[in-house]
Design an enzyme around this catalytic site. Structure first.
Site, short mmCIF file in Angstrom:
data_model
loop_
_atom_site.label_atom_id
_atom_site.label_comp_id
_atom_site.label_asym_id
_atom_site.label_seq_id
_atom_site.Cartn_x
_atom_site.Cartn_y
_atom_site.Cartn_z
N LYS A 14 -51.06 -23.17 -64.86
CA LYS A 14 -50.19 -21.94 -65.43
C LYS A 14 -50.84 -21.03 -66.04
O LYS A 14 -51.94 -20.94 -66.09
CB LYS A 14 -49.07 -22.74 -66.07
CG LYS A 14 -48.38 -23.87 -65.37
CD LYS A 14 -47.17 -24.67 -66.23
CE LYS A 14 -46.13 -23.99 -66.41
NZ LYS A 14 -45.32 -23.90 -65.58
N GLU A 57 -49.62 -21.17 -60.64
CA GLU A 57 -48.35 -20.48 -60.79
C GLU A 57 -48.99 -18.76 -60.91
O GLU A 57 -49.93 -18.65 -61.76
CB GLU A 57 -47.84 -20.77 -62.03
CG GLU A 57 -46.76 -19.89 -62.50
CD GLU A 57 -46.38 -20.35 -63.88
OE1 GLU A 57 -45.62 -21.36 -63.90
OE2 GLU A 57 -46.64 -19.59 -64.95
#
Length: 301
Positions: A173, A203
């Site tokens: 992330k 991500e």
């Protein structure tokens, strides 16, 4: 296309969940209201009925609630997990000591109503995108202690499961990227660390990051908070990166999977799916699902 088999809940998992819930509800002295008002000789029958349309989930947890309170209670399921029901449909019939039925009632209903609500809500999302190749998938945003059973309910509603925890897949992330020094650096480090069976997803917040990610060959890219127009552009970038025709792209093996996330609601999911992504993740199916209205009506025996 072969229909997927219905998901399975391990008996041991059911036992632990229900036992903890019963201990929480019965406390130190048991059901003192029932003990005070109903003699031990009283027998009863009860039927659990659906009061609205829905998809059922949690039958075995309800069964375990009655069994753990009193093994002599007879439990007859008239539907199975994954079945669709209408208002007035009888789901379960129980018979036995009235005290036991009433003491187990709330825990049985709590599991059945909550999980059926998750399955029903997921089914609504899945129906909105049934004409596309995209699948709605849950996240790690689940009620503490209920992740496994909530993810089970999501599958019964036609959704798919994302990670069950931090240990079964790598999802890089924005904070990981910031500390690791960039998208490609984070993916390279993950590939060097992970076993060959561990999937790596990253991500990204924009198409520049996506292009960088494609060069590092992750298994999947999560496109965070992108509208349908940006998502369509991302799908086209992915297609061109793999040198695929529009006809070959959807079924191509080995290409990077694209997952959309952020601002996913029952109103927005159709447009997101029609952009051409493979998965759409949302916490709504677990964190915002209303319960399915189910009642227990007692008939004195």
């Amino acid at each position: 296309m072969t229909e997927p088999l219905r998901p399975v809940l391990l008996p041991l998992m059911v036992e632990d969940q229900v036992r903890a819930a019963l201990m929480e509800d019965l406390g130190r002295a048991g059901d003192i209201t029932t003990y005070a008002t109903i003699g031990p000789e009283k027998q009863a029958q009860a039927v659990l009925n659906s009061r609205e349309d829905g998809v059922i989930a949690g039958i075995e947890l309800a069964r375990a609630a009655f069994r753990l309170v009193d093994p002599s209670v007879v439990f007859e399921a008239r539907v199975a997990d994954g079945d669709r029901v209408k208002p007035g449909d009888a789901l379960i019939r129980v018979e036995g000591p009235a005290r036991s039925i009433l003491s187990a009632e709330r825990v049985a209903l709590n599991f059945l109503m909550h999980l059926s609500g998750v399955a029903t809500y997921t089914a609504g999302f899945a129906a909105e995108i049934a004409h596309t190749r995209a699948r709605v998938t849950c996240t790690r945003k689940t009620l503490p202690g209920l992740r496994a059973v909530e993810k089970y309910a999501v599958r019964l509603g036609g959704g798919s499961n994302h990670r069950f925890g931090l240990d079964d897949a790598i999802l890089i992330k924005d904070n990981h990227i910031a500390v690791a020094g960039g998208v490609a650096a984070a993916i390279d480090a993950a590939r060097a660390y992970a076993g060959h069976l561990v999937k790596v997803e990253v991500e990204v917040d924009n198409l520049h990051q996506m292009r960088e990610a494609l060069g590092a060959r992750p298994d999947a890219i999560l496109l965070d908070n992108m509208g349908p127009d940006l998502l369509r552009e991302a799908v086209e970038i992915n297609r061109q990166h793999h040198g695929l025709s529009s006809a070959d792209y959807p079924a191509a093996k080995g290409r990077v999977m694209l997952e959309a996330s952020g601002n996913v609601t029952i109103q927005t999911i159709r447009a997101i799916a029609e952009a051409g992504v493979d998965f759409i993740s949302t916490s709504k199916v677990t964190m915002a699902a209303p319960t399915l209205d189910i009642g227990l009506d007692v008939v004195i025996g």
